[in-house]
Design an enzyme around this catalytic site. Sequence first.
Site, PDB file in Angstrom:
ATOM      1  N   ILE A 186       0.620  -1.253  -0.235  1.00 50.20           N
ATOM      2  CA  ILE A 186       0.114   0.241   0.119  1.00 50.20           C
ATOM      3  C   ILE A 186       0.797   1.298  -0.067  1.00 50.20           C
ATOM      4  O   ILE A 186       0.357   2.337  -0.192  1.00 50.20           O
ATOM      5  CB  ILE A 186      -0.967   0.076   1.206  1.00 50.20           C
ATOM      6  CG1 ILE A 186      -0.140  -0.142   2.636  1.00 50.20           C
ATOM      7  CG2 ILE A 186      -2.168  -1.101   1.136  1.00 50.20           C
ATOM      8  CD1 ILE A 186      -0.883   0.047   3.820  1.00 50.20           C
TER       9      ILE A 186
ATOM     10  N   ASP B 174      10.465  15.161   9.731  1.00 60.17           N
ATOM     11  CA  ASP B 174       9.975  14.894   8.360  1.00 60.17           C
ATOM     12  C   ASP B 174       8.513  14.971   8.232  1.00 60.17           C
ATOM     13  O   ASP B 174       7.794  13.998   7.620  1.00 60.17           O
ATOM     14  CB  ASP B 174      10.335  13.385   7.997  1.00 60.17           C
ATOM     15  CG  ASP B 174      10.408  13.164   6.445  1.00 60.17           C
ATOM     16  OD1 ASP B 174      10.320  14.123   5.729  1.00 60.17           O
ATOM     17  OD2 ASP B 174      10.494  11.970   6.172  1.00 60.17           O
TER      18      ASP B 174
ATOM     19  N   GLY C  71      11.511   1.788   3.621  1.00 62.70           N
ATOM     20  CA  GLY C  71      10.997   0.532   3.608  1.00 62.70           C
ATOM     21  C   GLY C  71       9.627   0.701   2.920  1.00 62.70           C
ATOM     22  O   GLY C  71       9.016   1.524   2.588  1.00 62.70           O
TER      23      GLY C  71
END
Length: 517
Positions: free
Chosen positions: A224, A346, A230
């Site tokens: 998804i 972030d 990752g």
Amino acid sequence: MKEVCRFMQLKTVKMKMLYIGILIGCLLHLSGASFYCECNDCPHSTNNTCLAKSKTCYVKLEREKDGPLVETKGCLDPANLALIFCKTVQADKNVSCCYENMCNKESRLTLPLSRKATKSDGNQKGNLSAVGVALVIAIPSAIICILGIIFILWYNKQHSKRAMGLRRYVDVEVGKELMGPSLDISKSKKLSDIIDQSMSGSGAGLPLLTQRTIARQILLFESIGKGRFGEVFRGTWNGESVAVKIFTSHEESSWFREAQIYQTTMLRHKSILGFIAADNKDNGIWTELWIVCEYQENGSLYDYLQRKTLNVKELLNIVYSIANGVAHLHLEVLGTEGKPSIAHRDIKSKNILVKYDGTCCIADFGLAVLHSSTKGDSVDIPTNNRIGTKRYLAPEILNDVFNVLYFDSHKRADVYAMGLVFWEACRRYVINGFVAEYQPPYYDMLPSDPTLENVRSVVCDEGKRPLMQLSWENHDVMVRIMKIMKECWYHDGAARLTALRVKKNLGQICEKYGVRT
């Protein structure tokens, strides 16, 4: 070799002794260690007997030249090829073989009348006795060995079941002790119930022992999302969907950092992605590092804004919940079980997920830093040397005047990036039937994949910020949010609003328009 491997795999001394006994029994049965014959022609015989290794006794009748008949008894040496020897009958020689203990003791032979008769009789008896010997040796030996192997397999299976049951009992009991008496994993129907009960509304994730139990039961489905650290998959556990972020082994530092942040005391919050487990799994080629979290079917805010437009309540739900999450991260809670202050580093629309009720939660803490005033006022910075997404970097980071050891600098950079995310959401707000298409910040000033030099030139050298639409200036909600965004974008980080101040200002707007916070 197979038997040696099976022996080495046995767990207990009792099992090993039992296995050795059965093997020795089989070998003794096959070896014929107690088989004797009468012998009158053996140079080293004891009491006229010999040990028959071939399980064959013989009686031989020979006539010497022009002399009487001489009868010889003994044990047949396996090297003499017993079957051939016993089948061979010559005119001047008669041989009888038998296959029982001391069976040649009472044997008496006479010289055959003719060669033809002797040969036919000898061949028939030899063939019958050979078949009989084979059956007598093979059948009991096979039965003993098969029964022994069946018993060993059955015992090993029962031992494994008991061991597995004990491990499950220990896992559940220790898990209950860690999580508290109110949580019963086997009876819990919803994953959210388990997390809420285990953490009592604060903290993050399940106890470590239970994390490993759950992670082993997850079935993965489609991918998804994919990021620099990752790939994220949708999986199921106990019939419920979960999100599994899988890191490769060379990204271990990012995986460890994210797991560490998620398990920070008192991090559990409605605007922070719910953490379930951290685990590693060997897929046969390399080691996968897992972060298991709650699954949000609406996906990231980046994807959500591209396919959906917003009304005033939906917009306020999004911007307030983002500010609420960032403010909770930045907040330090003092006390014995306190919470350190955390800066995300972030913040962007791809790292913010949209929940089922339209509110948002913050995810992806691989670059986060921690600060605790009770631990020497130091900043806990991750070991990786990466920075946030270039498009969302604050001016002080782009200008290389950023003080990484001063924790407030990290919080101010988060506020700047949060203001850019607000701008992304505001573009999808429908005003008088008009709505702009989704665009990332600085879409009209930067290329799709900008370099640090590109961003520095626009943000620092030219001092530009994302453009406000003219329709926003005549709308009460947008005027208020525009003011907040501009105060998040100041070039000087010290002049920007704090995340807590942004949350309070947005809370006032939500209260005016009847939006629950």
